[in-house]
Design a protein around this motif. Sequence first.
Motif, mmCIF file in Angstrom:
data_model
loop_
_atom_site.group_PDB
_atom_site.id
_atom_site.type_symbol
_atom_site.label_atom_id
_atom_site.label_comp_id
_atom_site.label_asym_id
_atom_site.label_seq_id
_atom_site.Cartn_x
_atom_site.Cartn_y
_atom_site.Cartn_z
ATOM 1 N N ARG A 13 -4.195 16.203 2.692
ATOM 2 C CA ARG A 13 -4.183 17.662 2.733
ATOM 3 C C ARG A 13 -3.061 18.158 3.643
ATOM 4 N N ARG A 26 0.252 17.873 1.989
ATOM 5 C CA ARG A 26 0.513 18.927 1.000
ATOM 6 C C ARG A 26 0.899 20.221 1.699
ATOM 7 N N LEU A 56 -8.761 -8.554 0.997
ATOM 8 C CA LEU A 56 -7.959 -7.342 1.119
ATOM 9 C C LEU A 56 -6.481 -7.693 1.215
ATOM 10 N N ASN A 76 -6.520 0.154 -2.046
ATOM 11 C CA ASN A 76 -7.785 0.767 -2.465
ATOM 12 C C ASN A 76 -8.628 1.158 -1.255
ATOM 13 N N ALA A 77 -8.660 0.276 -0.258
ATOM 14 C CA ALA A 77 -9.453 0.573 0.941
ATOM 15 C C ALA A 77 -8.883 1.774 1.680
ATOM 16 N N ARG A 115 -7.259 4.216 0.343
ATOM 17 C CA ARG A 115 -7.570 5.381 -0.474
ATOM 18 C C ARG A 115 -9.017 5.820 -0.240
ATOM 19 N N ALA A 116 -9.859 4.896 0.183
ATOM 20 C CA ALA A 116 -11.264 5.228 0.406
ATOM 21 C C ALA A 116 -11.477 5.942 1.729
ATOM 22 N N ASP A 117 -10.429 6.031 2.549
ATOM 23 C CA ASP A 117 -10.497 6.840 3.753
ATOM 24 C C ASP A 117 -10.432 8.307 3.320
ATOM 25 N N ASN A 120 -7.774 9.940 0.484
ATOM 26 C CA ASN A 120 -8.278 9.840 -0.883
ATOM 27 C C ASN A 120 -7.356 10.631 -1.809
ATOM 28 N N VAL A 166 -1.769 7.545 -4.347
ATOM 29 C CA VAL A 166 -1.626 6.419 -5.262
ATOM 30 C C VAL A 166 -0.223 5.832 -5.200
ATOM 31 N N THR A 193 -15.498 -2.627 -0.959
ATOM 32 C CA THR A 193 -14.109 -2.840 -0.525
ATOM 33 C C THR A 193 -13.430 -1.512 -0.232
ATOM 34 N N GLY A 194 -14.023 -0.419 -0.625
ATOM 35 C CA GLY A 194 -13.444 0.885 -0.329
ATOM 36 C C GLY A 194 -14.024 1.935 -1.251
ATOM 37 N N LEU A 195 -14.864 2.818 -0.695
ATOM 38 C CA LEU A 195 -15.406 3.930 -1.477
ATOM 39 C C LEU A 195 -15.499 5.111 -0.529
ATOM 40 N N VAL A 196 -14.860 6.204 -0.901
ATOM 41 C CA VAL A 196 -14.740 7.332 0.014
ATOM 42 C C VAL A 196 -16.094 7.737 0.555
ATOM 43 N N ASN A 232 -11.389 3.898 -10.006
ATOM 44 C CA ASN A 232 -11.454 5.324 -9.769
ATOM 45 C C ASN A 232 -10.056 5.926 -9.631
ATOM 46 N N ALA A 233 -9.151 5.189 -8.977
ATOM 47 C CA ALA A 233 -7.799 5.722 -8.779
ATOM 48 C C ALA A 233 -7.107 5.947 -10.120
ATOM 49 N N ARG A 276 -8.528 9.033 -11.787
ATOM 50 C CA ARG A 276 -7.963 10.255 -11.213
ATOM 51 C C ARG A 276 -6.642 10.606 -11.870
ATOM 52 N N GLU A 277 -5.745 9.609 -11.897
ATOM 53 C CA GLU A 277 -4.405 9.872 -12.420
ATOM 54 C C GLU A 277 -4.482 10.350 -13.868
ATOM 55 N N THR A 318 -10.581 16.242 -3.146
ATOM 56 C CA THR A 318 -9.277 15.794 -2.683
ATOM 57 C C THR A 318 -8.189 16.012 -3.718
#
Lengths: 435, 338
Positions: free
Chosen positions: A71, A74, A381, A388-389, A391-393, A397, A400, B40-43, B177-178, B181-182, B205
């Motif tokens: 955010r 942007r 990882l 991916n991890a 992006r999960a922050d 999020n 890409v 492994t990573g999920l918001v 998921n990524a 999104r795209e 987001t």
Amino acid sequence: MNSVSYVRTEMASVRPAPKMYVGLVAWARENLFGGWLNSVLTILSILAIAFFLVESVPWVFQSSWTATSLRGCREAIAATYGEGVSGACWAVIRERYLQLLYGFFPSDSYWRPNLTLILLFVALAPILFTRFPRKMLWFSAAYPFLGVWLLWGGSLWDIAVIPLGLAVGCAAFFAIARAFGSLPGIIGAVLITLLFWIFLAGPLAGILQGIIPFLHLESVESAKFGGFMLSTTIGVTGIACSLPIGILLALGRQSDLLIVKSICVGFIEFIRGVPLITLLFVASTLLNIFLPPGTNFDLILRVIIMVTLFASAYIAEVVRGGLASLPKGQYEAADALGLDYWKSMRLIILPQALKVSIPGIVSTFIGLFKDTTLVSIIGLLDPLGLSNAIRADGNWNGIVWELYVFVAVIFFVFCFAMSRYSMYLERKLETGHDR
Amino acid sequence: MNYRRLMAVAAVAGLVSGVAGAATLDDVKAKGFVQCGVNTGLVGFAAPDADGNWTGFDVDYCRALAAAVFGDAEAVKFTPLTGKTRFTALAAGEIDVLSRNTTWTYSRDVDLKFTFLGINYYDGQGFMTHRSLGVDSALDLDGATICIQTGTTTELNLADFFRANNMSYEPVPIETNAEARELFFAEACDVYTTDRSGLAATRATSEDPDSLVVLPEVVSKEPLGPLVAHGDDQWADIARWVLNALIIAEEKGLTAANVDSMMANTNDPEVARLLGTEGEYGAMVGLSSDWAANAIRATGNYGEIFDRHIGPDTAIGLSRGLNALYTDGGLLYSPPFR
């Protein structure tokens, strides 16, 4: 009588070639616009490149390096470059590049992977380039153990007892082989080495640790490995181990001994018939079920073993191609000189076969290195798993391209360097009789 | 590392001792930490921060469990697991507890031989579309192209929903998921369907959240919760009651901040039992008497964990909805602590 009506006595001044035939214009005429088809293709290509640049360059440079969330990126980009501009959010790389490089390795110990990488080049130098002193090969032989110690930590003596066991095994081989012949020698040496590792190595390491206690690094568990450090660890180990195994498999496949040959053929065909991802799943899930409960068999080690086996099968086939390209006369000449099997292979056959195989071997290595990204599917990882991890922050999020561009650039640097080295090696070993 | 030696020793030991039915709690106490499987990573649910510390809704449950066992929320190690590796890791004993937004289903409970400890998040599959399409009900989606993750229950639910309503759709299979999104933002598909928590995160987001709309229909039940392997009821009890304690704590107004003062002076007998100032409830399950107080002190109550990671003030911005206490019209309801 000769009658010379005119003889020029001084040289005419040299005039420059017509502009149409030199320099950039001539080059362009010849290479870009030679004929209408080429001209059309050239214009289309230029348009495509221009389109790509127009679309991507502003995105790359109208970016934010300082924000702390997507955010924020942007907002910063909108404030600097006006509303509606979409730019790259490189801030995520600035915040996370250490994580992408080192995974979760303790940050005060980053010198250890760094040093391991530098020493890797030192260890590789005498192998890759002949102008380095041969004595450095001793360091290369010790490097694998040193590298393991630097990366995983613990006591150096725990690791030092492993090559010690090998040395004991070698000594046993020579002693037994002299007395009873080479087959009992091999069997005895393997047994003694294993016994040494299982029963003597632990107490011995403890005793040595007691005598010289300071060679101890903080232990880092495998779960903390990640990012490019993980890729490089798996890739380099896989590459280093798969070449010798692959060569042995290739030789075994050509062997006249039925059992050796069938084992090698069976192994190669089985491994090549199975996708790498299947082997990785076997490593991560199936092995647990076969091992006794409570066994903690390191996941990264399991993956390295599978990747090595996978690459060895391919290397074996590449090397077999090299062996097959040698004329039969080379083998016969080696026999005629009275060399035994290993000598003829080492001195005559393999140097030629490996030279022919270099491009194939290196492209297998490059493929292996890039295949390490598959480990993200079993939850390790690596750079892609980390992307991916990250992006999960909640802050990042939706990011890409920035992460993938970063990962791609680093992979490109590694792979490009390998491919350049292979070309250097081919030129250096060029002896003139191409076939 | 001297793995060969370790391996051989372990193999011999395994053969000699056979399958030892040791109590998980003793094993966990012996090794000094809880090994917890997370996404492994999920918001909002599990992600490593820049320093490599795991945070999230599912992660905090593990920390509460560690605090209950050891009195230390840091006595936990995380194993990131994918959807494909999570169940084998738990079955093989690589992890002590799996807290990875896993839907409680009959076959997972019965056939895969896991014990679900409760439900810590009531999710459900929903649909998100572009506002420009002018759709305001999933029943108007006949003929839509839909981005759908392959190999998940969402794929089956989607097919069921459209067949039940006699509608057709065109699936756009995606892997992550990524990727979804795209494709969705590029309008390669009209609709994106996944769990509503995931839809909310994707929407919150995006560059322009107001251009997206989450449709009201919920087409599946996705009760998510932590689970352990069959075979050790004591460990399952501990893990279940840590979750219950967090819920009771919210019900009783216990927070990370006030748990110490409540321990000293409370008139509510259930609070006193929970915090261990009355009775010997910790000893019944093999823990110290103040285990619940430790868990609450470490992570806060259920509501605090929710608000910290996925609540209205976070990037995801989920409202409590079904996940409110039963007293607030939600479904969260813990058995009494007595």
